[in-house]
Design an enzyme around this catalytic site. Structure first.
Site, PDB file in Angstrom:
ATOM      1  N   CYS A 131       0.835  -1.200   0.000  1.00 31.07           N
ATOM      2  CA  CYS A 131       0.000   0.000   0.000  1.00 31.07           C
ATOM      3  C   CYS A 131       0.872   1.253   0.000  1.00 31.07           C
ATOM      4  O   CYS A 131       1.418   1.633   1.044  1.00 31.07           O
ATOM      5  CB  CYS A 131      -0.938   0.007   1.202  1.00 31.07           C
ATOM      6  N   CYS A 134      -0.290   4.159   2.415  1.00 29.67           N
ATOM      7  CA  CYS A 134       0.045   3.900   3.823  1.00 29.67           C
ATOM      8  C   CYS A 134       1.549   4.011   4.055  1.00 29.67           C
ATOM      9  O   CYS A 134       1.977   4.531   5.087  1.00 29.67           O
ATOM     10  CB  CYS A 134      -0.476   2.535   4.265  1.00 29.67           C
TER      11      CYS A 134
END
Length: 178
Positions: A131, A134
């Site tokens: 991700c 993130c």
């Protein structure tokens, strides 16, 4: 069960992974809590029962009960957040980034351990789960708290090696059953 057992189980073609697993767990500049919390959270993120069993024993020997639980919490919350934030990013419509997630994430604010350690574990799990949003967010928090880039990179290396260990051993187990 241990790092040593995983190294012994890795096939000859994965010699680099075997050597890297030994290196990232023995030559770290991270604190013991940062190192073993990263190892445990990443093992959990791989979902490999064998890797989780082996590395959780070593992590348990090096972490307090609170840190062990917090590393599990990092893997759990990031399993949710990595899917949500990766998906809203990949859709390509920035409107989704402005919408409230409406997902409970209380553990991030109160993880039960030093917030920097928890952020490091979340970053490492985000590397395993791929991700980018993130990774960016947790890296910014870590840098703002004064963590050097070299230590952030070290957590990412741990994530990469634990993931490669799990992928290799899971593939070998599947090949045996074919």
């Amino acid at each position: 069960m241990s790092v040593a057992n995983l190294k012994a189980a890795l096939p000859d073609y994965a010699k680099d992974t075997k050597l890297n697993l030994g290196s990232v767990t023995t030559t770290s500049s991270l604190t013991e809590q940062q190192l073993w919390g990263t190892v445990l959270a990443c093992a959990l993120a791989t979902r490999s029962a064998r890797v989780i069993a082996e590395l959780s024993e070593d992590a348990g020997d090096n972490l307090s009960a609170e840190a062990f639980t917090a590393a599990k919490a990092a893997a759990s919350i990031m399993a949710m957040n990595n899917v949500y934030y990766r998906a809203t990013h990949l859709i390509g419509d920035e409107t989704y980034a402005t919408m409230p997630a409406k997902l409970r994430m209380q553990v991030i604010g109160n993880p039960g351990v030093d917030k920097v350690d928890f952020e490091l574990w979340c970053l490492a799990v985000s590397a395993v789960n791929g991700c980018g949003r993130c990774l960016e967010s947790h890296e910014q928090v870590l840098r703002a708290s004064g963590m050097p880039r070299e230590q952030i990179q070290e957590a990412i290396r741990i994530a990469a090696v634990v993931n490669a260990t799990a992928a290799t051993l899971e593939a070998e187990a599947a090949l045996v059953t074919v």
